[in-house]
Design a protein around this motif. Sequence first.
Motif, PDB file in Angstrom:
ATOM      1  N   HIS A 238       0.831  -1.212   0.000  1.00 20.40           N
ATOM      2  CA  HIS A 238       0.000   0.000   0.000  1.00 20.40           C
ATOM      3  C   HIS A 238       0.858   1.253   0.000  1.00 20.40           C
ATOM      4  CE1 HIS A 238       0.958   0.491   4.302  1.00 20.40           C
ATOM      5  NE2 HIS A 238       0.834  -0.819   4.356  1.00 20.40           N
ATOM      6  N   GLY A 239       0.266   2.341  -0.471  1.00 20.32           N
ATOM      7  CA  GLY A 239       0.936   3.634  -0.479  1.00 20.32           C
ATOM      8  C   GLY A 239      -0.065   4.744  -0.675  1.00 20.32           C
ATOM      9  N   ALA A 240       0.440   5.953  -0.882  1.00 24.35           N
ATOM     10  CA  ALA A 240      -0.334   7.171  -1.173  1.00 24.35           C
ATOM     11  C   ALA A 240      -0.898   7.842   0.079  1.00 24.35           C
ATOM     12  CB  ALA A 240      -1.451   6.918  -2.181  1.00 24.35           C
ATOM     13  N   VAL A 241      -1.409   7.070   1.038  1.00 24.42           N
ATOM     14  CA  VAL A 241      -1.885   7.652   2.300  1.00 24.42           C
ATOM     15  C   VAL A 241      -1.350   6.798   3.450  1.00 24.42           C
ATOM     16  CG1 VAL A 241      -3.983   8.623   1.303  1.00 24.42           C
ATOM     17  CG2 VAL A 241      -4.050   6.330   2.263  1.00 24.42           C
ATOM     18  N   ALA A 242      -1.222   7.389   4.622  1.00 24.93           N
ATOM     19  CA  ALA A 242      -0.744   6.644   5.788  1.00 24.93           C
ATOM     20  C   ALA A 242      -1.710   5.514   6.119  1.00 24.93           C
ATOM     21  CB  ALA A 242      -0.598   7.579   6.986  1.00 24.93           C
ATOM     22  N   PHE A 243      -1.151   4.369   6.495  1.00 33.20           N
ATOM     23  CA  PHE A 243      -1.973   3.186   6.695  1.00 33.20           C
ATOM     24  C   PHE A 243      -2.520   3.080   8.117  1.00 33.20           C
ATOM     25  CE2 PHE A 243      -2.478  -1.563   6.974  1.00 33.20           C
ATOM     26  CZ  PHE A 243      -3.494  -1.645   6.034  1.00 33.20           C
ATOM     27  N   GLY A 244      -1.928   3.824   9.050  1.00 38.20           N
ATOM     28  CA  GLY A 244      -2.329   3.704  10.451  1.00 38.20           C
ATOM     29  C   GLY A 244      -3.833   3.763  10.687  1.00 38.20           C
ATOM     30  N   PRO A 245      -4.527   4.788  10.168  1.00 36.22           N
ATOM     31  CA  PRO A 245      -5.977   4.874  10.395  1.00 36.22           C
ATOM     32  C   PRO A 245      -6.777   3.738   9.749  1.00 36.22           C
ATOM     33  CG  PRO A 245      -5.078   7.015   9.770  1.00 36.22           C
ATOM     34  CD  PRO A 245      -3.994   6.005   9.545  1.00 36.22           C
ATOM     35  N   TYR A 246      -6.174   3.019   8.799  1.00 41.21           N
ATOM     36  CA  TYR A 246      -6.886   1.951   8.082  1.00 41.21           C
ATOM     37  C   TYR A 246      -6.549   0.550   8.597  1.00 41.21           C
ATOM     38  CZ  TYR A 246      -7.948   5.576   4.661  1.00 41.21           C
ATOM     39  OH  TYR A 246      -8.390   6.720   4.058  1.00 41.21           O
ATOM     40  N   ARG A 247      -5.566   0.457   9.478  1.00 45.00           N
ATOM     41  CA  ARG A 247      -5.078  -0.863   9.885  1.00 45.00           C
ATOM     42  C   ARG A 247      -6.187  -1.725  10.492  1.00 45.00           C
ATOM     43  NH1 ARG A 247      -0.123  -2.743   9.931  1.00 45.00           N
ATOM     44  NH2 ARG A 247       0.724  -0.670   9.512  1.00 45.00           N
ATOM     45  N   LYS A 248      -6.984  -1.128  11.359  1.00 45.64           N
ATOM     46  CA  LYS A 248      -8.056  -1.892  11.997  1.00 45.64           C
ATOM     47  C   LYS A 248      -9.121  -2.291  10.975  1.00 45.64           C
ATOM     48  CE  LYS A 248     -11.108  -1.892  16.002  1.00 45.64           C
ATOM     49  NZ  LYS A 248     -11.595  -1.136  17.189  1.00 45.64           N
ATOM     50  N   LEU A 249      -9.391  -1.411  10.023  1.00 44.10           N
ATOM     51  CA  LEU A 249     -10.370  -1.688   8.973  1.00 44.10           C
ATOM     52  C   LEU A 249      -9.977  -2.947   8.200  1.00 44.10           C
ATOM     53  CD1 LEU A 249     -12.898  -0.054   7.973  1.00 44.10           C
ATOM     54  CD2 LEU A 249     -11.421   0.892   6.202  1.00 44.10           C
ATOM     55  N   ILE A 387     -12.364   4.181  10.806  1.00 43.60           N
ATOM     56  CA  ILE A 387     -12.697   5.248   9.867  1.00 43.60           C
ATOM     57  C   ILE A 387     -12.423   4.816   8.432  1.00 43.60           C
ATOM     58  CG2 ILE A 387     -12.047   6.981  11.586  1.00 43.60           C
ATOM     59  CD1 ILE A 387      -9.760   7.675   9.415  1.00 43.60           C
ATOM     60  N   THR A 388     -13.068   5.497   7.482  1.00 46.10           N
ATOM     61  CA  THR A 388     -12.755   5.304   6.074  1.00 46.10           C
ATOM     62  C   THR A 388     -12.116   6.545   5.466  1.00 46.10           C
ATOM     63  OG1 THR A 388     -15.026   5.920   5.494  1.00 46.10           O
ATOM     64  CG2 THR A 388     -14.536   3.582   5.659  1.00 46.10           C
ATOM     65  N   ASN A 389     -12.436   7.746   5.980  1.00 45.91           N
ATOM     66  CA  ASN A 389     -11.839   8.976   5.457  1.00 45.91           C
ATOM     67  C   ASN A 389     -12.047  10.132   6.424  1.00 45.91           C
ATOM     68  OD1 ASN A 389     -10.275   9.370   3.050  1.00 45.91           O
ATOM     69  ND2 ASN A 389     -11.948   8.416   1.904  1.00 45.91           N
ATOM     70  N   GLY A 404     -10.670  27.456  16.004  1.00 44.25           N
ATOM     71  CA  GLY A 404     -10.572  26.036  16.286  1.00 44.25           C
ATOM     72  C   GLY A 404     -10.383  25.245  15.007  1.00 44.25           C
ATOM     73  N   HIS A 405     -10.525  23.936  15.128  1.00 44.79           N
ATOM     74  CA  HIS A 405     -10.451  23.044  13.966  1.00 44.79           C
ATOM     75  C   HIS A 405     -11.769  22.286  13.823  1.00 44.79           C
ATOM     76  CE1 HIS A 405      -5.763  22.742  14.344  1.00 44.79           C
ATOM     77  NE2 HIS A 405      -6.181  23.952  14.003  1.00 44.79           N
ATOM     78  N   GLU A 406     -12.196  22.145  12.586  1.00 44.83           N
ATOM     79  CA  GLU A 406     -13.429  21.415  12.298  1.00 44.83           C
ATOM     80  C   GLU A 406     -13.068  20.185  11.475  1.00 44.83           C
ATOM     81  OE1 GLU A 406     -17.984  22.374  10.748  1.00 44.83           O
ATOM     82  OE2 GLU A 406     -16.366  23.819  10.400  1.00 44.83           O
ATOM     83  N   TRP A 407     -13.559  19.021  11.908  1.00 38.88           N
ATOM     84  CA  TRP A 407     -13.227  17.752  11.273  1.00 38.88           C
ATOM     85  C   TRP A 407     -14.475  17.108  10.681  1.00 38.88           C
ATOM     86  CZ3 TRP A 407      -8.289  15.136  12.126  1.00 38.88           C
ATOM     87  CH2 TRP A 407      -7.388  15.892  12.902  1.00 38.88           C
ATOM     88  N   LEU A 408     -14.350  16.591   9.472  1.00 38.28           N
ATOM     89  CA  LEU A 408     -15.365  15.709   8.902  1.00 38.28           C
ATOM     90  C   LEU A 408     -14.776  14.306   8.894  1.00 38.28           C
ATOM     91  CD1 LEU A 408     -16.588  17.713   5.744  1.00 38.28           C
ATOM     92  CD2 LEU A 408     -17.427  17.855   8.100  1.00 38.28           C
ATOM     93  N   ILE A 409     -15.417  13.374   9.582  1.00 38.92           N
ATOM     94  CA  ILE A 409     -14.905  12.012   9.670  1.00 38.92           C
ATOM     95  C   ILE A 409     -15.996  11.036   9.253  1.00 38.92           C
ATOM     96  CG2 ILE A 409     -13.859  10.251  11.151  1.00 38.92           C
ATOM     97  CD1 ILE A 409     -12.850  12.468  12.968  1.00 38.92           C
ATOM     98  N   GLU A 410     -15.649  10.184   8.298  1.00 35.98           N
ATOM     99  CA  GLU A 410     -16.569   9.142   7.849  1.00 35.98           C
ATOM    100  C   GLU A 410     -16.161   7.839   8.537  1.00 35.98           C
ATOM    101  OE1 GLU A 410     -17.537   6.886   3.671  1.00 35.98           O
ATOM    102  OE2 GLU A 410     -17.366   9.080   3.622  1.00 35.98           O
ATOM    103  N   PHE A 411     -17.031   7.326   9.381  1.00 35.94           N
ATOM    104  CA  PHE A 411     -16.733   6.112  10.151  1.00 35.94           C
ATOM    105  C   PHE A 411     -17.310   4.877   9.470  1.00 35.94           C
ATOM    106  CE2 PHE A 411     -16.627   9.421  13.446  1.00 35.94           C
ATOM    107  CZ  PHE A 411     -15.442   9.098  14.113  1.00 35.94           C
ATOM    108  N   GLU A 412     -16.526   3.836   9.410  1.00 31.33           N
ATOM    109  CA  GLU A 412     -17.053   2.520   9.065  1.00 31.33           C
ATOM    110  C   GLU A 412     -17.721   1.923  10.296  1.00 31.33           C
ATOM    111  OE1 GLU A 412     -17.834  -0.914   6.788  1.00 31.33           O
ATOM    112  OE2 GLU A 412     -17.127   1.057   6.160  1.00 31.33           O
ATOM    113  N   LYS A 413     -17.105   2.209  11.441  1.00 33.86           N
ATOM    114  CA  LYS A 413     -17.663   1.803  12.728  1.00 33.86           C
ATOM    115  C   LYS A 413     -17.558   2.999  13.668  1.00 33.86           C
ATOM    116  CE  LYS A 413     -17.001  -1.541  16.489  1.00 33.86           C
ATOM    117  NZ  LYS A 413     -16.080  -2.610  17.007  1.00 33.86           N
ATOM    118  N   LYS A 414     -18.700   3.532  14.076  1.00 36.75           N
ATOM    119  CA  LYS A 414     -18.696   4.741  14.894  1.00 36.75           C
ATOM    120  C   LYS A 414     -18.159   4.458  16.296  1.00 36.75           C
ATOM    121  CE  LYS A 414     -22.437   7.196  12.543  1.00 36.75           C
ATOM    122  NZ  LYS A 414     -23.758   7.849  12.689  1.00 36.75           N
ATOM    123  N   PRO A 415     -17.532   5.454  16.940  1.00 33.14           N
ATOM    124  CA  PRO A 415     -17.078   5.271  18.314  1.00 33.14           C
ATOM    125  C   PRO A 415     -18.269   5.111  19.254  1.00 33.14           C
ATOM    126  CG  PRO A 415     -16.852   7.568  17.647  1.00 33.14           C
ATOM    127  CD  PRO A 415     -17.245   6.804  16.422  1.00 33.14           C
ATOM    128  N   GLY A 416     -18.062   4.317  20.296  1.00 34.23           N
ATOM    129  CA  GLY A 416     -19.131   4.147  21.276  1.00 34.23           C
ATOM    130  C   GLY A 416     -19.506   5.466  21.919  1.00 34.23           C
TER     131      GLY A 416
END
Length: 494
Positions: A238-249, A387-389, A404-416
């Motif tokens: 894999h490449g192009a984006v960091a894999f850390g956020p996708y590892r669990k997916l 997350i997915t993105n 501040g900072h505003e985040w848009l996060i698309e979850f495959e599995k939402k946090p509890g």
Amino acid sequence: MKKRIHDIDLFRKYPHEVQEELFHSLISKAKGTEWGRKYGYVDGLSVREFQERVPISTYENLYPYIERVMKGEQNLLWPSKIDWFAKSSGTTNARSKFIPVSPESLEDCHYKGGKDMLSIYVNLYPETKLFTGKGLSIGGSHQPSELNPKVSCGDVSAVIIQNLPIWAEAIRTPPLKIALMDKWEEKIEKMVEVTVQENVTSLSGVPTWTYVLLKRILEVTGKNNILEVWPNLELFTHGAVAFGPYRKLFREIIPSDKMNYLEVYNASEGFFGIQDQRGTEDEMLLMLDYGVYYEFIPMDQFDEEQPKTLTLDQVELGKNYALVISTNAGLWRYKIGDTVRFTSLRPYRIKISGRTKHFINAFGEEVIVENAEAAITKACQATDAVITNFTAAPVYMESEKRGGHEWLIEFEKKPGNLQQFIQVLDDSLREINSDYDAKRQNDIALKEPVVHAVPQGTFMNWLRDKGKLGGQNKIPRLSNTREYLEEIMAVNGL
């Protein structure tokens, strides 16, 4: 493969000598080009003289030459005939970049990188059964140039796949007619139809799009996980984006301790790095004999008109540098837009830390992509989220309101607990970025992040709206303006 590992060991041991020899080879080959004559390329030119004579280039600086090559002129930037161009997908900007791909860069950089990736993997995992099946690669498409029908342009993955030797084509899937389709949604369906019949042992591609394909395969086949479709699957490159956020997916969709993951740094401009150790996330060996000569701009000097660059022997551990390359495709002292950080100097290993234009520094907080991805990963781990993105942008100060900072996060599995997710995200950013932490002290300049858990398909809809669905296109993680964030929200009616 064993012989190539010996060659790799040589540039690990003699990095500066290898880069010096490569530099002189590039200068010698290009001295008769229009660019070489303009800047006085001669045999024996020193690196110092090269740096004094040749300005650091952006794409805009080189484009007049590139446009002429696309129209059919040759021997401008590089002596070999160039009739392929990689359409840069490093950003989702409307204006595309067209990066020249010479025969040398194709053979001695991109293909060499692919072969070295296999050599390093087999060296790390000698028990591999990789070659008993096929490799599934997800690429883009190519088409004739609008400037010249004899010239072809497309994603670098498409350029590579189209020009593969017969032996390489025989061990990959899907076939060319499907791999190079330009309609992404139709391509996914065709890929599913064909590849589920194959014995796939490896995957390669951008994590985002690879996951989209794997998820569709499970929907069509009714299987619980990908190993029920491909029991011999063992590697994802894999490449192009960091894999850390996708590892669990990927762990959830490919539930096996025997599944291996290998990071590569392959861009439109060249193949630069390969993970060469087991168990190191995002850390790659800098490949030094691919026809690419490296220079590095310290990020505190990046905004200077002609910043002083460092050569490989001058870099330091842990500092962020903008990458500058001179290549066997005629890119000279070219800023590719990526930033890297050295994790080892013996041998030279790097992590991609971000993009020179993708950061948030609206209040002096200097948050880079590496910070954001590390914090997102920790927040997901703490809340059992997947997350997915994601993307983030500043919220600017108003008369009575803090920024501040505003985040848009698309979850495959939402946090509890979304509030816990936000807390861990904020705390992690404070821990790894002292500037952010200082601005967050007592909410003096920055308030707690605002996080929107957006519906699945949000980012896909935006890419579709921009005509950039599939291929190697990816979401800008951070922006110092609100342009991307507000576009994404508007397209999805958020």
